[in-house]
Design a protein around this motif. Sequence first.
Motif, PDB file in Angstrom:
ATOM      1  N   LYS A   1       0.812  -1.430   0.003  1.00 18.23           N
ATOM      2  CA  LYS A   1      -0.174  -0.071   0.156  1.00 18.23           C
ATOM      3  C   LYS A   1       1.013   1.057   0.077  1.00 18.23           C
ATOM      4  CE  LYS A   1      -3.177  -2.073   2.972  1.00 18.23           C
ATOM      5  NZ  LYS A   1      -3.372  -2.076   4.466  1.00 18.23           N
ATOM      6  N   LEU A   2       0.627   2.213  -0.885  1.00 21.86           N
ATOM      7  CA  LEU A   2       1.180   3.161  -0.948  1.00 21.86           C
ATOM      8  C   LEU A   2       0.868   4.497  -0.124  1.00 21.86           C
ATOM      9  CD1 LEU A   2       3.430   5.048  -2.449  1.00 21.86           C
ATOM     10  CD2 LEU A   2       1.767   5.819  -3.825  1.00 21.86           C
ATOM     11  N   VAL A   3       1.247   4.943   0.789  1.00 22.65           N
ATOM     12  CA  VAL A   3       0.857   5.757   1.740  1.00 22.65           C
ATOM     13  C   VAL A   3       1.412   7.320   1.654  1.00 22.65           C
ATOM     14  CG1 VAL A   3       1.385   6.431   4.458  1.00 22.65           C
ATOM     15  CG2 VAL A   3       1.279   4.040   3.791  1.00 22.65           C
ATOM     16  N   SER A   4       2.544   7.369   1.203  1.00 17.50           N
ATOM     17  CA  SER A   4       2.965   9.180   0.942  1.00 17.50           C
ATOM     18  C   SER A   4       3.886   9.117  -0.189  1.00 17.50           C
ATOM     19  CB  SER A   4       3.308   9.741   2.384  1.00 17.50           C
ATOM     20  OG  SER A   4       4.591   9.435   2.481  1.00 17.50           O
ATOM     21  N   LEU A   5       4.016  10.416  -0.677  1.00 18.59           N
ATOM     22  CA  LEU A   5       4.819  10.654  -1.674  1.00 18.59           C
ATOM     23  C   LEU A   5       5.844  12.020  -1.606  1.00 18.59           C
ATOM     24  CD1 LEU A   5       1.737  10.346  -3.475  1.00 18.59           C
ATOM     25  CD2 LEU A   5       3.260   9.159  -4.650  1.00 18.59           C
ATOM     26  N   GLN A   6       6.881  12.077  -1.930  1.00 14.26           N
ATOM     27  CA  GLN A   6       7.740  13.168  -1.803  1.00 14.26           C
ATOM     28  C   GLN A   6       8.888  13.327  -3.026  1.00 14.26           C
ATOM     29  OE1 GLN A   6      10.074  14.203   2.016  1.00 14.26           O
ATOM     30  NE2 GLN A   6      11.190  15.676   0.602  1.00 14.26           N
ATOM     31  N   PRO A   7       8.249  14.228  -3.979  1.00 10.43           N
ATOM     32  CA  PRO A   7       9.335  14.478  -5.059  1.00 10.43           C
ATOM     33  C   PRO A   7      10.349  15.032  -4.681  1.00 10.43           C
ATOM     34  CG  PRO A   7       7.014  15.209  -5.592  1.00 10.43           C
ATOM     35  CD  PRO A   7       7.150  14.803  -4.149  1.00 10.43           C
ATOM     36  N   HIS A   8      11.649  14.789  -4.967  1.00  7.90           N
ATOM     37  CA  HIS A   8      12.569  15.410  -4.456  1.00  7.90           C
ATOM     38  C   HIS A   8      13.548  15.881  -5.728  1.00  7.90           C
ATOM     39  CE1 HIS A   8      15.870  17.178  -1.965  1.00  7.90           C
ATOM     40  NE2 HIS A   8      16.689  16.511  -2.434  1.00  7.90           N
ATOM     41  N   MET A   9      14.055  17.319  -5.984  1.00  7.81           N
ATOM     42  CA  MET A   9      15.082  17.791  -6.896  1.00  7.81           C
ATOM     43  C   MET A   9      15.309  19.135  -6.202  1.00  7.81           C
ATOM     44  SD  MET A   9      12.615  17.698 -10.418  1.00  7.81           S
ATOM     45  CE  MET A   9      11.356  18.766  -9.837  1.00  7.81           C
ATOM     46  N   HIS A  10      16.522  19.707  -6.769  1.00  5.82           N
ATOM     47  CA  HIS A  10      16.975  20.853  -6.310  1.00  5.82           C
ATOM     48  C   HIS A  10      16.514  22.004  -6.957  1.00  5.82           C
ATOM     49  CE1 HIS A  10      20.276  18.090  -4.474  1.00  5.82           C
ATOM     50  NE2 HIS A  10      19.102  18.086  -3.778  1.00  5.82           N
ATOM     51  N   LEU A  11      17.441  23.275  -7.050  1.00  5.52           N
ATOM     52  CA  LEU A  11      17.014  24.402  -7.645  1.00  5.52           C
ATOM     53  C   LEU A  11      16.567  24.624  -9.025  1.00  5.52           C
ATOM     54  CD1 LEU A  11      19.830  26.506  -5.884  1.00  5.52           C
ATOM     55  CD2 LEU A  11      17.426  26.687  -5.388  1.00  5.52           C
ATOM     56  N   ARG A  12      17.070  23.533  -9.849  1.00  5.87           N
ATOM     57  CA  ARG A  12      16.699  23.499 -11.211  1.00  5.87           C
ATOM     58  C   ARG A  12      15.491  22.467 -11.536  1.00  5.87           C
ATOM     59  NH1 ARG A  12      22.042  23.674 -10.892  1.00  5.87           N
ATOM     60  NH2 ARG A  12      23.225  25.457 -11.948  1.00  5.87           N
ATOM     61  N   GLY A  13      15.035  22.082 -10.327  1.00  2.00           N
ATOM     62  CA  GLY A  13      13.576  21.160 -10.330  1.00  2.00           C
ATOM     63  C   GLY A  13      12.612  22.291 -10.951  1.00  2.00           C
ATOM     64  N   LYS A  14      11.763  21.635 -11.997  1.00  2.75           N
ATOM     65  CA  LYS A  14      10.727  22.539 -12.567  1.00  2.75           C
ATOM     66  C   LYS A  14       9.255  21.856 -12.221  1.00  2.75           C
ATOM     67  CE  LYS A  14       9.601  23.608 -17.321  1.00  2.75           C
ATOM     68  NZ  LYS A  14      10.222  23.839 -18.537  1.00  2.75           N
ATOM     69  N   ALA A  15       9.240  20.644 -12.631  1.00  5.21           N
ATOM     70  CA  ALA A  15       8.142  19.856 -12.542  1.00  5.21           C
ATOM     71  C   ALA A  15       8.241  18.530 -12.222  1.00  5.21           C
ATOM     72  CB  ALA A  15       6.936  19.977 -13.724  1.00  5.21           C
ATOM     73  N   TYR A  16       7.037  17.934 -11.656  1.00  2.00           N
ATOM     74  CA  TYR A  16       7.370  16.501 -11.212  1.00  2.00           C
ATOM     75  C   TYR A  16       5.960  15.546 -11.226  1.00  2.00           C
ATOM     76  CZ  TYR A  16      10.292  12.893  -8.644  1.00  2.00           C
ATOM     77  OH  TYR A  16      11.165  11.736  -8.526  1.00  2.00           O
ATOM     78  N   ARG A  17       6.011  14.285 -11.617  1.00  4.48           N
ATOM     79  CA  ARG A  17       4.871  13.455 -11.562  1.00  4.48           C
ATOM     80  C   ARG A  17       5.271  12.082 -11.013  1.00  4.48           C
ATOM     81  NH1 ARG A  17       1.798  14.289 -17.324  1.00  4.48           N
ATOM     82  NH2 ARG A  17       0.992  16.274 -17.077  1.00  4.48           N
ATOM     83  N   ILE A  18       4.254  11.816 -10.598  1.00  4.73           N
ATOM     84  CA  ILE A  18       4.402  10.239  -9.992  1.00  4.73           C
ATOM     85  C   ILE A  18       3.342   9.616 -10.382  1.00  4.73           C
ATOM     86  CG2 ILE A  18       4.867   8.470  -7.946  1.00  4.73           C
ATOM     87  CD1 ILE A  18       6.102  10.683  -6.636  1.00  4.73           C
ATOM     88  N   GLU A  19       3.455   8.379 -11.242  1.00  8.65           N
ATOM     89  CA  GLU A  19       2.307   7.645 -11.591  1.00  8.65           C
ATOM     90  C   GLU A  19       2.511   6.359 -11.318  1.00  8.65           C
ATOM     91  OE1 GLU A  19       0.680   8.331 -16.014  1.00  8.65           O
ATOM     92  OE2 GLU A  19       2.702   8.928 -15.977  1.00  8.65           O
ATOM     93  N   ALA A  20       1.493   5.731 -11.041  1.00  5.44           N
ATOM     94  CA  ALA A  20       1.457   4.033 -10.757  1.00  5.44           C
ATOM     95  C   ALA A  20       0.825   3.509 -11.989  1.00  5.44           C
ATOM     96  CB  ALA A  20       0.314   3.773  -9.761  1.00  5.44           C
TER      97      ALA A  20
END
Length: 432
Positions: free
Chosen positions: A307-326
């Motif tokens: 079971k998936l409980v939580s999500l945390q995208p992690h990038m630094h200063l050049r991070g622009k957009a993020y997606r997590i898909e199952a």
Amino acid sequence: MLRFTLYLLPALASAVTYDQIRPILAERCAGCHQTGEIGPMPLTTYQQARPWAKAIKQAVLKRTMPPWHADAESSQRIHNSRRLSDGEVNQLVAWVDAGAKEGKPTAPIPSAKQDARWTWGKPDFVVRIPGYEVPASGTLRYTFLVTGTDLPEDRWISAAEWKIDQRAVVHHINAFIRPPGSSYVATAPKGQLYVASGAERSFRHPNEREIDRRELLVGYEPGYRPVAWGPRQAKLLKKGSDIVFEIHFTANGKAVVDHSELGIYFAKQPPEERLVTITPADSKLAIPPGDPNYRSFVWAELQADAKLVSLQPHMHLRGKAYRIEAVYPDGRRDLLIDVPRYDFNWQTTYFLKEPLKLPKGAKLECTGWFDNSANNPANPDPAKTIYWGDQSWEEMNVGFMEIAFDRRGDGDIVKLSDTTRPADSSKPLVNE
Ligand code: HEC
């Protein structure tokens, strides 16, 4: 004519006044906008809010406030969403447009300051920062605190809670469980604050599994509220493990000394499900100079039902957009979190309202987009090729995801697309 009147009447009848929007400020803003918190000005009385009326209108219309970076649709599944409803935005805007009047007098919004007591009673184990001196100004480097647990046997952690001392200067603190034999900041002395070099931080044993290196126990970020895990879920603290704090403070104009604490609670009996944080990571990324839309893709494939409980995208200063898909074994896709404007300053953990059941073979795909062009105001240097590294001027794509699964299974429940730096990496390790 009739239609016209009906349309006009409610607008006239409800020149919105402060007493009507006070509940929105109390619920959605004052947690950060009060003395001693991370918000730059308190918004707990009419007198405090009035001069900010125009700025408030702009911020909520542009949705820069409250800070929240996921899109409207995926935010609906998130328990800790800070996103305002359209109704709340309209109310705040209507208040400003009607002249930001006071209306009925109201009491100041009470301080939501964290209670002096622990939410779940006295913890079984407390880790305390031994006085971190935060100067009034300057950049502060990531600092580590390794604390031995010296317990006679394995324990299950059923809950963990932060009690942050100087909330106005804490950018984030992550607490990790470090199992015996781990390579993670292995050179740091125990019991004292230590600034580890980039090389010390990225060192790892060959073929070391992530679960044998470190595991995120709980993170703190501004706006944090303690979140309970499921009643039959716990994290494993192997005998001989240490607790490692990764501490990032930000100077805030006034020198202070911080003594934040983490309270840990042990389960009375073994849980049904073990919780772990999995971390697919793209250590091979190489972002060309000036590239406005570099894409990095990593995944984790479940080796058992979970079971998936939580999500945390992690990038630094050049991070622009993020997606997590199952992606289910039958090919069906489910966009779990869509962060169209990622902001490094807000390391948000997105907790699902309902943990998502995923079968063995399901994949969690994490895509990050980076802007290494001069148009990115946060970009420290658009002229460089950027490689993996944990300094903010280097880059990362890590999808931190907390999953729960049958505790009798191996902790190494996922196959990851990539975890280690390629041996032939042309890039030298950064040594500060
Ligand atoms: C999680 C913490 C947090 C919450 C919740 C929050 N703010 Fe802020 N606010 C900040 C911080 C920090 C800043 C300083 C600028 C920044 O870091 O973005 C800020 C800045 C502002 C500013 C200054 C101008 C600007 O846009 O930068 C305004 C106005 C503002 N907030 C209004 C609000 C309102 C209205 C709400 C509620 C609807 C709210 N904030 C909720 C943390 C918060």
